[in-house]
Design a protein around this motif. Sequence first.
Motif, PDB file in Angstrom:
ATOM      1  N   PRO A  64      -1.138  -2.715   9.353  1.00 20.29           N
ATOM      2  CA  PRO A  64      -1.498  -2.101   8.074  1.00 20.29           C
ATOM      3  C   PRO A  64      -2.970  -2.312   7.720  1.00 20.29           C
ATOM      4  CG  PRO A  64      -0.357  -4.180   7.677  1.00 20.29           C
ATOM      5  CD  PRO A  64      -0.340  -3.953   9.169  1.00 20.29           C
ATOM      6  N   PHE A  65      -3.539  -1.344   7.057  1.00 23.79           N
ATOM      7  CA  PHE A  65      -4.898  -1.448   6.501  1.00 23.79           C
ATOM      8  C   PHE A  65      -5.937  -1.938   7.531  1.00 23.79           C
ATOM      9  CE2 PHE A  65      -2.630  -1.324   2.397  1.00 23.79           C
ATOM     10  CZ  PHE A  65      -3.437  -0.437   1.707  1.00 23.79           C
ATOM     11  N   GLY A 108       0.823  -1.213   0.000  1.00 25.44           N
ATOM     12  CA  GLY A 108       0.000   0.000   0.000  1.00 25.44           C
ATOM     13  C   GLY A 108       0.848   1.250   0.000  1.00 25.44           C
ATOM     14  N   GLU A 109       0.206   2.356   0.370  1.00 22.81           N
ATOM     15  CA  GLU A 109       0.884   3.664   0.338  1.00 22.81           C
ATOM     16  C   GLU A 109       1.604   3.935   1.664  1.00 22.81           C
ATOM     17  OE1 GLU A 109      -1.612   6.788  -1.207  1.00 22.81           O
ATOM     18  OE2 GLU A 109      -0.841   8.195   0.273  1.00 22.81           O
ATOM     19  N   GLY A 110       0.845   3.948   2.725  1.00 22.03           N
ATOM     20  CA  GLY A 110       1.426   4.221   4.033  1.00 22.03           C
ATOM     21  C   GLY A 110       0.326   4.216   5.073  1.00 22.03           C
ATOM     22  N   GLU A 159      -3.903   2.889  11.585  1.00 28.85           N
ATOM     23  CA  GLU A 159      -2.715   2.055  11.440  1.00 28.85           C
ATOM     24  C   GLU A 159      -1.607   2.569  12.362  1.00 28.85           C
ATOM     25  OE1 GLU A 159      -4.361   3.380   8.784  1.00 28.85           O
ATOM     26  OE2 GLU A 159      -5.363   1.568   8.058  1.00 28.85           O
ATOM     27  N   ASN A 187       3.488  -1.624   3.424  1.00 27.66           N
ATOM     28  CA  ASN A 187       3.322  -0.308   2.823  1.00 27.66           C
ATOM     29  C   ASN A 187       4.622   0.247   2.263  1.00 27.66           C
ATOM     30  OD1 ASN A 187       0.529   0.699   3.116  1.00 27.66           O
ATOM     31  ND2 ASN A 187       0.881   0.310   5.296  1.00 27.66           N
ATOM     32  N   HIS A 223      -6.428   2.170  -5.162  1.00 24.63           N
ATOM     33  CA  HIS A 223      -6.362   2.176  -3.696  1.00 24.63           C
ATOM     34  C   HIS A 223      -7.786   2.184  -3.132  1.00 24.63           C
ATOM     35  CE1 HIS A 223      -5.375   3.222   0.387  1.00 24.63           C
ATOM     36  NE2 HIS A 223      -4.091   3.050   0.101  1.00 24.63           N
TER      37      HIS A 223
END
Length: 222
Positions: A60-61, A47-49, A54, A87, A169
Motif C-alpha cells: 500500500p501507498f 486509504g482508498e485503494g 501498489e 485500504n 488524501h
Amino acid sequence: MSAPSLEVDLADLRTAASTCTSCGLCERRTHVVFGEGNPASPLVLVGEGPGDEEDKTGRPFVGRAGKLLDQALLDNGLTREHVYICNTVKCRAADWSTGKPVNRAPTDSETLACRQWLIPQLAAISPEVILCIGAPSAKNLIKKDFKITVERGRYFASDYSKTILATLHPAYILRQMNISGDGGYSLLVGDIAKAWEAAQRLREKRAMAPLMVAETQLGFEL
Ligand code: URA
C-alpha cells in the motif's frame, strides 16, 4: 488455552484475500494489496485503494501519494513501523475504457464486497484509533454522507476502534499543490499528529485499566 494470535489471524486473512473473486476488480489486478506495517500498533491508516505502483508491488501507498504520506509520518517522527496501513478496497480500481487504465474511486458495490476483508482485518488489529485517508475511506467507515472538507480532523464514534477520524488524501494534496500553497499538507501532518497522540493516550489507558481495577478492589494504590 493459548491466546489467539493476531499474526495468525491476519496471515490467514491475507491468504484468503489473495484469491478473492468477489467483485470485478479481481479481473485486472496483479496483486491483492492487503496491508502492511505494525499489526500491534494503536493506529491504523485506511486509504482508498491501490494505484498502479501498489498493484504492481502488492504494497500500500508506494507511489507518489505514498511518498507524501511517508513524509507526513516522518514530520511526526513516525515511520511505517509505527502504524498499520491498509485500504478500503484491496484491488486497483481503474477505468479501462480508453485502453489505458485511469485510477478511479471504488464503487459502492466494490467497497461493500471488500468489507469482508477490511472489517475482520480491523478486528484482528483492534486499533485504538483509525485514521481514514480520504473521503471514500471515511464514507465507508464513518458515515455515508461524510464531508471531508468540513469534517476532517474531527473525532467520531466507531464500531471498529475507540475513535476514528479522517484526513485529506495525499493524492488530493498533490493535485492541490499544483494550484496553490501546500495543498493542505499541513492539515495531513496535523491530523496524523492528532490521531497518533489519541492512539497512544488510549493505549496507555487500556494498559492501566487492570491496575486501576486491582487498586479499587484492594482499596489502595499499587
Ligand atoms: N492511494 C490509496 O488510497 N492507497 C494506496 O495504497 C495508494 C494510493
